[in-house]
Design a protein around this motif. Structure first.
Motif, PDB file in Angstrom:
ATOM      1  N   PHE A   1     -19.699 -14.648  20.165  1.00  0.00           N
ATOM      2  CA  PHE A   1     -19.808 -15.154  18.799  1.00  0.00           C
ATOM      3  C   PHE A   1     -21.261 -15.514  18.471  1.00  0.00           C
ATOM      4  CE2 PHE A   1     -19.794 -18.799  15.882  1.00  0.00           C
ATOM      5  CZ  PHE A   1     -19.013 -18.329  14.843  1.00  0.00           C
ATOM      6  N   GLN A   2     -21.876 -16.304  19.345  1.00  0.00           N
ATOM      7  CA  GLN A   2     -23.261 -16.715  19.116  1.00  0.00           C
ATOM      8  C   GLN A   2     -24.211 -15.524  19.153  1.00  0.00           C
ATOM      9  OE1 GLN A   2     -23.874 -19.581  18.032  1.00  0.00           O
ATOM     10  NE2 GLN A   2     -23.153 -21.278  19.293  1.00  0.00           N
ATOM     11  N   ARG A   3     -23.948 -14.570  20.056  1.00  0.00           N
ATOM     12  CA  ARG A   3     -24.811 -13.409  20.166  1.00  0.00           C
ATOM     13  C   ARG A   3     -24.776 -12.557  18.902  1.00  0.00           C
ATOM     14  NH1 ARG A   3     -23.017 -11.467  24.594  1.00  0.00           N
ATOM     15  NH2 ARG A   3     -21.562  -9.945  23.726  1.00  0.00           N
ATOM     16  N   GLN A   4     -23.562 -12.349  18.352  1.00  0.00           N
ATOM     17  CA  GLN A   4     -23.485 -11.526  17.144  1.00  0.00           C
ATOM     18  C   GLN A   4     -24.161 -12.212  15.955  1.00  0.00           C
ATOM     19  OE1 GLN A   4     -19.890  -9.317  16.391  1.00  0.00           O
ATOM     20  NE2 GLN A   4     -20.082  -9.611  14.175  1.00  0.00           N
ATOM     21  N   LEU A   5     -23.986 -13.523  15.839  1.00  0.00           N
ATOM     22  CA  LEU A   5     -24.676 -14.236  14.765  1.00  0.00           C
ATOM     23  C   LEU A   5     -26.192 -14.103  14.928  1.00  0.00           C
ATOM     24  CD1 LEU A   5     -22.710 -17.579  14.226  1.00  0.00           C
ATOM     25  CD2 LEU A   5     -22.793 -15.579  12.731  1.00  0.00           C
ATOM     26  N   LYS A   6     -26.673 -14.175  16.154  1.00  0.00           N
ATOM     27  CA  LYS A   6     -28.102 -14.046  16.403  1.00  0.00           C
ATOM     28  C   LYS A   6     -28.593 -12.661  16.007  1.00  0.00           C
ATOM     29  CE  LYS A   6     -31.618 -14.689  19.994  1.00  0.00           C
ATOM     30  NZ  LYS A   6     -31.857 -15.040  21.430  1.00  0.00           N
ATOM     31  N   GLU A   7     -27.782 -11.630  16.294  1.00  0.00           N
ATOM     32  CA  GLU A   7     -28.151 -10.266  15.905  1.00  0.00           C
ATOM     33  C   GLU A   7     -28.242 -10.123  14.390  1.00  0.00           C
ATOM     34  OE1 GLU A   7     -25.178  -7.869  17.743  1.00  0.00           O
ATOM     35  OE2 GLU A   7     -26.066  -8.007  19.761  1.00  0.00           O
ATOM     36  N   GLU A   8     -27.473 -10.945  13.668  1.00  0.00           N
ATOM     37  CA  GLU A   8     -27.515 -10.931  12.209  1.00  0.00           C
ATOM     38  C   GLU A   8     -28.596 -11.855  11.658  1.00  0.00           C
ATOM     39  OE1 GLU A   8     -23.607 -11.873  10.801  1.00  0.00           O
ATOM     40  OE2 GLU A   8     -22.673 -10.094  11.687  1.00  0.00           O
ATOM     41  N   GLY A   9     -29.356 -12.501  12.574  1.00  0.00           N
ATOM     42  CA  GLY A   9     -30.411 -13.406  12.163  1.00  0.00           C
ATOM     43  C   GLY A   9     -29.911 -14.749  11.695  1.00  0.00           C
ATOM     44  N   ARG A  10     -28.715 -15.143  12.140  1.00  0.00           N
ATOM     45  CA  ARG A  10     -28.117 -16.410  11.724  1.00  0.00           C
ATOM     46  C   ARG A  10     -27.715 -17.236  12.932  1.00  0.00           C
ATOM     47  NH1 ARG A  10     -26.861 -15.497   6.403  1.00  0.00           N
ATOM     48  NH2 ARG A  10     -27.268 -17.736   6.210  1.00  0.00           N
ATOM     49  N   SER A  11     -27.306 -18.458  12.683  1.00  0.00           N
ATOM     50  CA  SER A  11     -26.758 -19.327  13.719  1.00  0.00           C
ATOM     51  C   SER A  11     -25.676 -20.180  13.089  1.00  0.00           C
ATOM     52  CB  SER A  11     -27.843 -20.222  14.329  1.00  0.00           C
ATOM     53  OG  SER A  11     -28.252 -21.213  13.393  1.00  0.00           O
TER      54      SER A  11
END
Length: 337
Positions: free
Chosen positions: A267-277
């Motif tokens: 979950f955290q990794r995908q948000l990071k890939e989208e430039g979000r947290s």
């Protein structure tokens, strides 16, 4: 392809909740057990996580029986069936009703996909969920969908069995034996995660016995954005956060991760890939909801702070100053007509 939180509108659960109520099953307790809002009936268009809605069906089916979805839909009043009652009624034939439901589906369920293909003598209706549920849940959800299609065809007065053939994922424990008396002997286990139904064109194009008024009155589909949003995980997280705030739930990352069907790390990794947290999304959601409440309501600032999960009014004021450079009270005065 980005994994997003699957959603469904709350009113899709109304047939299930009505069935529970008629049998004395405590509705609020059942909703609370799977972390769904207890006041769902008061807000029928509120998006709720499909994972939790499916958990409600699964939990109760384990207690009542694997044919629970068939019982719920077959015993429901037409107006209790969410999509049929709100969208399908007012059409003239099963084909028209299903075409309208297919067109409206993105506004009511983010990860459910239905298609219809006409051949010379029959029509193939296919359905699947793009979210990967476990085999038991997949069976129950698609059993529910198959029964709704059967109900639509039954509105023509056509006798059972109305399907030439139905392919449905088998229940991992009970197979399909519990459904042979529901859909007839021509039911086989699907080799895929989807549902496929073969229906005679004479039934698909047969006029309904009585036609309810057109609830869309020739207008466009209801004024809601498609539940999948822009297709990012971040957008679906914000949608869930707004719903959780409106329901008065404590905001933590765990239920959001659970609704996405991911591990916390993924979950955290995908948000990071989208430039979000998650923390930034929560701050953005709180900011927009604070401004909305200050502008549209007379609720006290202390109450807004409590609704949005702040420790106290001072904490909200400090955050609001960081966002806008002014205090919430000044923002409200400036926005007043």
């Amino acid at each position: 392809m980005s994994i997003t939180i699957p959603f469904i509108r709350g009113f899709a659960l109304f047939p299930t909740l009505s069935w529970f109520a008629r049998r004395g099953i405590p509705v609020e307790e059942a909703l609370h057990a799977v972390s769904l809002p207890r006041d769902m009936v008061a807000f029928p268009c509120r998006p709720v996580p499909l994972v939790q809605a499916a958990a409600l069906l699964q939990t109760c089916a384990r207690q009542i029986g694997p044919d629970l979805p068939y019982r719920i839909v077959s015993e429901a009043d037409d107006l209790e069936i969410a999509m049929l009652g709100r969208v399908g009624l007012g059409t003239g034939t099963p084909r028209e009703a299903l075409a309208r439901i297919i067109a409206a589906l993105p506004f009511y369920c983010s990860h459910e996909h239905v298609s219809m293909r006409k051949t010379t003598s029959s029509t193939i209706v296919s359905e699947f969920f793009s979210h990967r549920f476990d085999p038991e849940t997949t069976h129950l959800l698609l059993q529910y969908a198959a029964t709704m299609i059967d109900r639509i065809c039954g509105m023509t007065g056509a006798a059972r069995s109305r399907f030439l053939k139905i392919e449905l994922p088998a229940h991992p424990e009970f197979g399909l034996t519990h459904l042979t008396g529901c859909f007839g002997p021509d039911i086989v286990a699907s080799r895929s995660r989807g549902l496929s139904i073969l229906i005679d064109n004479q039934i698909m194009d047969r006029p309904f016995g009585s036609c309810a008024r057109d609830r869309l009155n020739g207008r466009q589909l209801p004024d809601h954005n498609p539940l999948r949003g822009d297709g990012t995980l971040a957008a679906s997280v914000r949608l869930l956060l707004v719903s959780m705030i409106e329901d008065g739930q404590a905001i933590t990352i765990e239920p959001v991760v659970s609704a996405a069907g991911l591990s916390a790390r993924s979950f955290q990794r995908q948000l990071k890939e989208e430039g979000r947290s998650f923390s930034k999304l929560l701050a953005e959601t709180r900011r927009s909801e604070t401004q909305k409440r200050l502008h549209e309501t007379d609720v006290t600032i202390a109450s807004i702070a409590a609704e949005l999960g702040y420790a106290d009014q001072a904490s909200l004021t400090r955050a609001f100053r960081r966002w806008t450079g002014s205090a919430p009270r000044h923002f409200r005065v400036q926005r007043s007509p």
